[in-house]
Design a protein around this motif. Structure first.
Motif, PDB file in Angstrom:
ATOM      1  N   VAL A 162     -31.374  53.203 -46.381  1.00  0.00           N
ATOM      2  CA  VAL A 162     -31.114  53.533 -44.974  1.00  0.00           C
ATOM      3  C   VAL A 162     -30.791  55.017 -44.846  1.00  0.00           C
ATOM      4  O   VAL A 162     -31.293  55.706 -43.944  1.00  0.00           O
ATOM      5  CB  VAL A 162     -29.965  52.668 -44.416  1.00  0.00           C
ATOM      6  N   ARG A 202     -32.788  58.141 -42.874  1.00  0.00           N
ATOM      7  CA  ARG A 202     -32.138  59.059 -41.920  1.00  0.00           C
ATOM      8  C   ARG A 202     -32.539  60.519 -42.147  1.00  0.00           C
ATOM      9  O   ARG A 202     -32.292  61.354 -41.269  1.00  0.00           O
ATOM     10  CB  ARG A 202     -30.619  58.913 -42.012  1.00  0.00           C
ATOM     11  N   TRP A 214     -37.134  59.570 -37.935  1.00  0.00           N
ATOM     12  CA  TRP A 214     -35.775  59.181 -37.536  1.00  0.00           C
ATOM     13  C   TRP A 214     -35.133  60.289 -36.715  1.00  0.00           C
ATOM     14  O   TRP A 214     -34.514  60.037 -35.674  1.00  0.00           O
ATOM     15  CB  TRP A 214     -34.946  58.896 -38.787  1.00  0.00           C
ATOM     16  N   ARG A 266     -33.750  54.038 -33.742  1.00  0.00           N
ATOM     17  CA  ARG A 266     -33.051  54.129 -35.033  1.00  0.00           C
ATOM     18  C   ARG A 266     -32.381  52.806 -35.385  1.00  0.00           C
ATOM     19  O   ARG A 266     -32.441  52.347 -36.534  1.00  0.00           O
ATOM     20  CB  ARG A 266     -32.010  55.246 -34.982  1.00  0.00           C
ATOM     21  N   GLU A 281     -33.306  50.549 -38.705  1.00  0.00           N
ATOM     22  CA  GLU A 281     -32.285  50.174 -39.689  1.00  0.00           C
ATOM     23  C   GLU A 281     -32.198  48.654 -39.826  1.00  0.00           C
ATOM     24  O   GLU A 281     -32.105  48.131 -40.959  1.00  0.00           O
ATOM     25  CB  GLU A 281     -30.922  50.737 -39.306  1.00  0.00           C
ATOM     26  N   ARG A 290     -32.908  46.559 -43.367  1.00  0.00           N
ATOM     27  CA  ARG A 290     -31.913  45.670 -43.985  1.00  0.00           C
ATOM     28  C   ARG A 290     -32.446  44.239 -44.071  1.00  0.00           C
ATOM     29  O   ARG A 290     -32.218  43.532 -45.062  1.00  0.00           O
ATOM     30  CB  ARG A 290     -30.593  45.727 -43.209  1.00  0.00           C
TER      31      ARG A 290
END
Length: 239
Positions: free
Chosen positions: A186, A190, A195, A203, A207, A211
């Motif tokens: 993650v 970024r 991003w 964003r 994310e 995950r």
């Protein structure tokens, strides 16, 4: 993307200098040492040097490094002598360096203008070393991950840069991996330009998708190895 837009996005990383240094991998020895001479004592322009991931490796080899980048915040983290400049206008004198290195920045340049400027600052017979670290998308699960991350700076392994005025003299594909975690991926995301120019809602969605993919589909727990490849291209200034 037009050169002006490329340049603007290329200035976006300084605000994340420490995170960039923490999560972006260094460059494999076999890729850096594609240059066919000893680094010690050479004058090197690290172009698009940013926070200095490559600059540090070059300093460790005993080179005199001048880091050039348009991002003042990124250069603040670079340990080399540095000047504000661009690939198209470095601000360096003509015939002043033996090698120009470009690590993770070639895709931000106006290639024609950059080639002319690099030709100007290189001494006769000088070399241009282009290094590109990227996720090894030949691995199926990594390809899917890169798409979720919107990792757009992915070249085919057969890609060969061909700036005008240079002869290709060497190429090397170096496979390597780095330890990572779900949080690390993650954080890596970024530091991507997608991003940085996205809305908070986008964003959050990226994310969540990351995950979900890593934890639910791949069932990742703890630390794992993230496969990379480094594409190293060596070019020599033509006669």
């Amino acid at each position: 993307m037009r050169p002006r837009a490329q340049s603007a996005h290329g200035r976006s990383f300084g605000s994340l200098a420490q995170l960039y240094d923490d999560v972006r991998p260094g460059y494999p020895i076999a890729a850096v040492d594609l240059v066919p001479t000893q680094w010690a004592g050479l004058d090197v322009c690290d172009l698009g040097a940013g926070t200095g991931i490559l600059s540090r490796a070059l300093l460790d080899r005993g080179t005199h490094v001048i880091a050039v980048d348009p991002d003042e915040a990124a250069l603040a983290s670079n340990p080399a002598e540095s000047i504000l400049g661009s690939a198209e206008d470095t601000g360096l004198p003509s015939d002043s360096v033996d090698v120009v290195t470009v690590a993770q920045a070639w895709h931000w340049f106006d290639e024609g203008a950059a080639a002319a400027e690099i030709s100007r600052i290189l001494r006769p017979g000088g070399h241009l070393l282009i290094l590109i670290n990227q996720l090894d998308v030949r691995v199926a699960w990594v390809l899917r991950l890169s798409r979720i991350m919107h990792a757009g700076d992915v070249y085919r392994p057969g890609y060969r840069p061909a700036p005008v005025g240079f002869d290709r003299v060497g190429h090397r594909l170096v496979e390597f991996s780095t330890p990572s975690t779900v949080d690390g991926v993650v954080d890596l995301t970024r530091t991507r330009s997608y991003w940085l120019r996205s809305s908070p809602a986008t964003r959050n969605r990226v994310e969540a998708n990351l995950r979900d993919y890593l934890c639910r589909e791949l069932q990742v727990e703890g630390e794992f190895e993230l496969p990379y490849m480094c594409l190293a291209h060596l070019l020599r200034l033509g006669d």
